[in-house]
Design a protein around this motif. Structure first.
Motif, PDB file in Angstrom:
ATOM      1  N   GLY A  40       0.775  -1.234  -0.002  1.00  0.00           N
ATOM      2  CA  GLY A  40       0.034  -0.134   0.134  1.00  0.00           C
ATOM      3  C   GLY A  40       1.028   1.188   0.043  1.00  0.00           C
ATOM      4  O   GLY A  40       0.566   2.173  -0.708  1.00  0.00           O
ATOM      5  N   GLU A  41       1.891   1.384   0.776  1.00  0.00           N
ATOM      6  CA  GLU A  41       2.808   2.375   0.798  1.00  0.00           C
ATOM      7  C   GLU A  41       3.466   2.600  -0.394  1.00  0.00           C
ATOM      8  O   GLU A  41       3.752   3.877  -1.045  1.00  0.00           O
ATOM      9  CB  GLU A  41       4.197   2.212   1.672  1.00  0.00           C
ATOM     10  N   ARG A  43       2.210   1.943  -3.522  1.00  0.00           N
ATOM     11  CA  ARG A  43       1.348   2.240  -4.529  1.00  0.00           C
ATOM     12  C   ARG A  43       1.150   3.831  -4.123  1.00  0.00           C
ATOM     13  O   ARG A  43       0.881   4.454  -5.049  1.00  0.00           O
ATOM     14  CB  ARG A  43       0.035   1.601  -4.253  1.00  0.00           C
ATOM     15  N   ARG A  44       1.006   4.099  -2.700  1.00  0.00           N
ATOM     16  CA  ARG A  44       0.924   5.595  -2.488  1.00  0.00           C
ATOM     17  C   ARG A  44       2.135   6.204  -3.273  1.00  0.00           C
ATOM     18  O   ARG A  44       1.791   7.468  -3.736  1.00  0.00           O
ATOM     19  CB  ARG A  44       0.534   5.637  -1.152  1.00  0.00           C
ATOM     20  N   GLU A  45       3.147   5.854  -3.150  1.00  0.00           N
ATOM     21  CA  GLU A  45       4.200   6.851  -3.231  1.00  0.00           C
ATOM     22  C   GLU A  45       4.236   6.729  -5.008  1.00  0.00           C
ATOM     23  O   GLU A  45       4.988   7.898  -5.483  1.00  0.00           O
ATOM     24  CB  GLU A  45       5.671   6.157  -3.052  1.00  0.00           C
ATOM     25  N   GLU A  49      -2.371   4.113  -6.755  1.00  0.00           N
ATOM     26  CA  GLU A  49      -3.450   3.601  -5.775  1.00  0.00           C
ATOM     27  C   GLU A  49      -4.798   3.742  -6.663  1.00  0.00           C
ATOM     28  O   GLU A  49      -5.238   4.465  -7.429  1.00  0.00           O
ATOM     29  CB  GLU A  49      -3.532   4.706  -4.844  1.00  0.00           C
TER      30      GLU A  49
END
Length: 52
Positions: A40-41, A43-45, A49
Motif C-alpha cells: 500500500g505504501e 502504491r501511494r508513493e 493507488e
C-alpha cells in the motif's frame, strides 16, 4: 538437576508444544499485514493507488 528445575523445564516444553502453532500462526498474520502495508505504501508513493 533438582525437581523444581525439572518441573519448570517440563512446563516450558509443554507450553511450547501447545502454543507453538498459535504463535506461528500469529507471526504469519503479522508478516502478511506488514507485506500488505508495504505494498500500500509503494502504491501511494508511485501514484498508482486504485489502479489494477
Amino acid at each position: 538437576m533438582n525437581l523444581d528445575v525439572a518441573d519448570d523445564v517440563i512446563l516450558a516444553v509443554l507450553a511450547l508444544r501447545v502454543l507453538g502453532r498459535d504463535v506461528l500462526g500469529l507471526l504469519r498474520r503479522v508478516a502478511a499485514a506488514g507485506v500488505r502495508a508495504g505494498i500500500g505504501e509503494m502504491r501511494r508513493e508511485s501514484g498508482t493507488e486504485g489502479q489494477t
